[in-house]
Write an enzyme that holds these catalytic residues in place. Sequence first.
Site, PDB file in Angstrom:
ATOM      1  CD  GLU A 422      48.194 -28.382  18.447  1.00 55.95           C
ATOM      2  OE1 GLU A 422      48.016 -28.864  17.322  1.00 55.95           O
ATOM      3  OE2 GLU A 422      47.541 -27.427  18.890  1.00 55.95           O
ATOM      4  CD  GLU A 493      50.782 -23.462  15.698  1.00 54.63           C
ATOM      5  OE1 GLU A 493      49.565 -23.326  15.472  1.00 54.63           O
ATOM      6  OE2 GLU A 493      51.334 -24.580  15.820  1.00 54.63           O
TER       7      GLU A 493
HETATM    8  C1  GAL Z   1      47.512 -25.320  15.894  1.00 59.46           C
HETATM    9  C2  GAL Z   1      48.353 -26.418  15.305  1.00 59.46           C
HETATM   10  C3  GAL Z   1      48.619 -26.203  13.851  1.00 59.46           C
HETATM   11  C4  GAL Z   1      47.365 -25.826  13.130  1.00 59.46           C
HETATM   12  C5  GAL Z   1      46.799 -24.600  13.735  1.00 59.46           C
HETATM   13  C6  GAL Z   1      45.499 -24.179  13.142  1.00 59.46           C
HETATM   14  O1  GAL Z   1      46.851 -25.781  17.016  1.00 59.46           O
HETATM   15  O2  GAL Z   1      49.554 -26.532  15.984  1.00 59.46           O
HETATM   16  O3  GAL Z   1      49.159 -27.379  13.323  1.00 59.46           O
HETATM   17  O4  GAL Z   1      46.453 -26.857  13.233  1.00 59.46           O
HETATM   18  O5  GAL Z   1      46.501 -24.832  15.083  1.00 59.46           O
HETATM   19  O6  GAL Z   1      45.546 -23.957  11.800  1.00 59.46           O
END
Ligand code: GAL
Length: 968
Positions: A422, A493
């Site tokens: 990010e 993620e």
């Molecule tokens: C993503 C980010 C993570 C964490 C997650 C939400 O956007 O890469 O570090 O913030 O969201 O828990």
Amino acid sequence: MSSAPRAKAALPYAALPYYEQTAPGTGCLPPRTGYARTDAARLPLSGGWRFRLAPRADAHDDSFADPAYDSGDWDRIEVPGHWVLQGHGAPAYTNTPYPFPLDPPRVPDENPTGDHLRVFTLPADWPAGGESVLRFEGVDSCARVWLNGVELGEFKGSRLPHEFAVGGLLRTGRNVLAVRVHQWSAGSYLEDQDQWWLPGIFREVNLWHRPDGTAADHFVHASWDHERDEGTLRVESTVPGRVRVPELGLDLATGESATLPVEPWSAESPRLYAGELATGGERVGLRVGFRTVAVEGGLLKANGRRVLFRGVNRHEFHPETGRALDHETMRADLLLMKRHNINAVRTSHYPPHPAFLDLCDELGLWVIDECDLETHGFHAVGWRGNPVTEERWTPALLDRIARTVERDKNHPSVIVWSLGNECGTGAGLSAMADWARRRDPGRPLHYEGDRSCADTDLYSRMYADHEEVGRIGRGEDRDGPPARAELPFLLCEYGHAMGNGPGGLAEYQRLFETYPRCQGGFVWEWIDHGLADPRFGFAYGGDFGEVLHDGNFVCDGLVLPDRTPSPGLDDYKRVIAPVRIEAGESTGTVRIRNLHDVLDLGHLTFSWAYEAEGEELSGGRLEVPPLEPGEQAEVKLPPAPGTPRPGGESYWTVRAVLSEPADWAPRGHEIAWGQVQDTARRSPAPATGTAPRSADGGLLLGPGVLDARTGELVSVGGVPVRGPRVEVWRAPTDNDNGAPWLPETELARRWRALGLDRMRHRVDAVESADGAVVVRGRLAPDASDLALATELRWTSDGERLTVAVRVTPEGEWRLPLPRLGLGLALPRTMGGVRWFGAGPGESYPDTGGGARLGRWQREVDALQTRYVRPQENGARAGVRWAELTDGDRALRITGDPEFWFTARRWSTAELDAARHLTDLVPGDSVWVNLDHGQHGIGSASCGPGVLPAHRLRVARARFAFTFEVLRG
Ligand code: GAL
């Protein structure tokens, strides 16, 4: 590239103090491989250090670095450690916001600064000659270092190693190491990861001897050719030397390559060969894993086979020591992961402690190793001034990727480099990518933040919903550049594990198994970052008085802060199991599918058990062919023993366990299971035949006494009861709350706005008729004409009491209900629970894959999942019957159909009001919910909501419960 004006520093760059300069540092040695198993001398400098905290960077001059300085009145601090977790200052949590003004590279004057002093005695046998280096494995965020009063330099890059050559400065006997650490530095702009801000020397500091003529660095290249079944080894070294691998009979010169038959390394079969590199007066232990990673034909392959990531994102976290992790904790993480079928880790969002990667090599995990880089908070200003777009930061970015790659390049487990997380897009990232490709062409590159994929070899997304993943799998995502369509796809993620959940994992897994291009993903995230705190149980954002914070968004892991697996981890284990066990086509058969990447099923032992009503009647070993990866077979199950009980429910449970102990689990450890129904449940007969009688303002109906005015039970079989009433509210989960930045995901806010948390109950009639007591009523929110009309029809056969419930919606309902069922309260003594249904853990419509049909027993207290922020939890699904007992008597509740069962020592309203675990105080009752329906969980705290199939739509409903008190 942003064309926006660049933030201007009020001072000319050169006049900025070092901690505000974008440059990565001065005085350090070039980055090199880490943590080598050298036989050279080492002096660990961990332990108690002298410590003094100042509120500003310039509060003290540097006289403390003078070896004669008297630090007698300073405190002591443990190194590795964070001072904010050792009684100096406080931790603070933000997700994306920087807790200081965005004025890069400047930082506020309020800049907590910790001076650290360590006096050490150089061992008398410290080798003469050669060089000595002082190595810091991690300091957050900027350190300036002196040895014996001489300044060595300073550095930034918190989760990266830094070394200084100090041979000429060492003294026989007493030496004084002084380290000044600033919480805020220009480097902080590059470290805006979603986690606690925790300054300090949080990884080890060591003094290493470097004998004359030893290699400053080496690079092990160990590839595997899957067509020829051969490995090739070549070790590059900065100085010539010999490479030996006795097990393979290899004795080579550095730079020379040898090709020979070997076993490859993979996450499933982490074959390592011990070797050594001898240069000068040093031997460095090597652990060689032969594997080749490549993107071929649009797929990410290891050793010629498609990789399917069953991964997690792992931050380094311990509830007491923050990011200062001991080896046992790292090992505990990995054992837990392996035991839950996890095969991959993304080291979000920085290189982990190097020992963690050693363990990944040994135990077998694919690793995406991520650089210590995130600038997410710049999104708040339209990415103006984002460091990756500005040339002045490029040296720092290159330094970071170099320190990552150089340190970790010799780990076979590391198969992908990730540029960071990010950071938007910009030339700085491209420069990092170019450097990494040149230095290590053997590993593909990952970065999620650039949809063009200009600098990456993989197309990566976070939190894409199922529908989008399906489209990507089918090649229908045409919004990107054509080249992207040729790249393998992964979810770096997904499945946001905040609080109760995530839901919908099984549906993702089906997509990964259907579309080759979809190569799996990494659940966000491994562990809740709740800090142990007696005031709260576990603390989260805001608990230390931070004004700017993101609350419990820091608690979103598959394990609770103390590493207790949450039900989400059990669910994930089942969803990603490398063996699928399900009912076969023909009756009495089971289908076994081998979903491993590499292993056949030869390492597993299969067993069957025939169970009736949760009781095992017979069982034994099941012969399953040693299927190769991708193969499946239908296996006949042994016939039912005897004649099954009429109306009874019976089924086979088939399990696959390790035949031999593994490095990460004992023999007999369960990998996969499945259940195959034999005879189905027959609906229980309602209790009828006994007519109600009036007595003392009550209505007597068999074992039950009902209140003639409210129609609620007063007691059953002598057990006092309050309720039941139709209930729809649950204490919203984090996923019900949704994501504050996406208002449409905030379901709980809309539930509350509608008034579902404070429904009005009205009783319209309590009538005795046709041998029944019929209670008619209505349940409705204020200020609305929406309602649920209810009818509870009570009947009895003299021994048992049945309530048949009808719910009829009125009006145009636009929201799903949180739950629908009956709620009642029992005396607190009724604290033992037995049930026949899914268990032993919790389940909701789209979670709970780890729960199986069986007969279970738990205390009410043990039915709770202790999510850091209290919320709905602990439901058991598919319950046929449940009993609550005080030891002498048991209230048995049988459902028609099966139901969700929940019991706790506080009411739903109390659970809803609680902010921390310590707010939950057992009261005088056991509160029981018998739910006909539950709304799914989904992943909307950061991701998609509940899939349509798992939503609890408002509709007519009929369900019944039969109550009976058993004694003795
Ligand atoms: C993503 C980010 C993570 C964490 C997650 C939400 O956007 O890469 O570090 O913030 O969201 O828990």
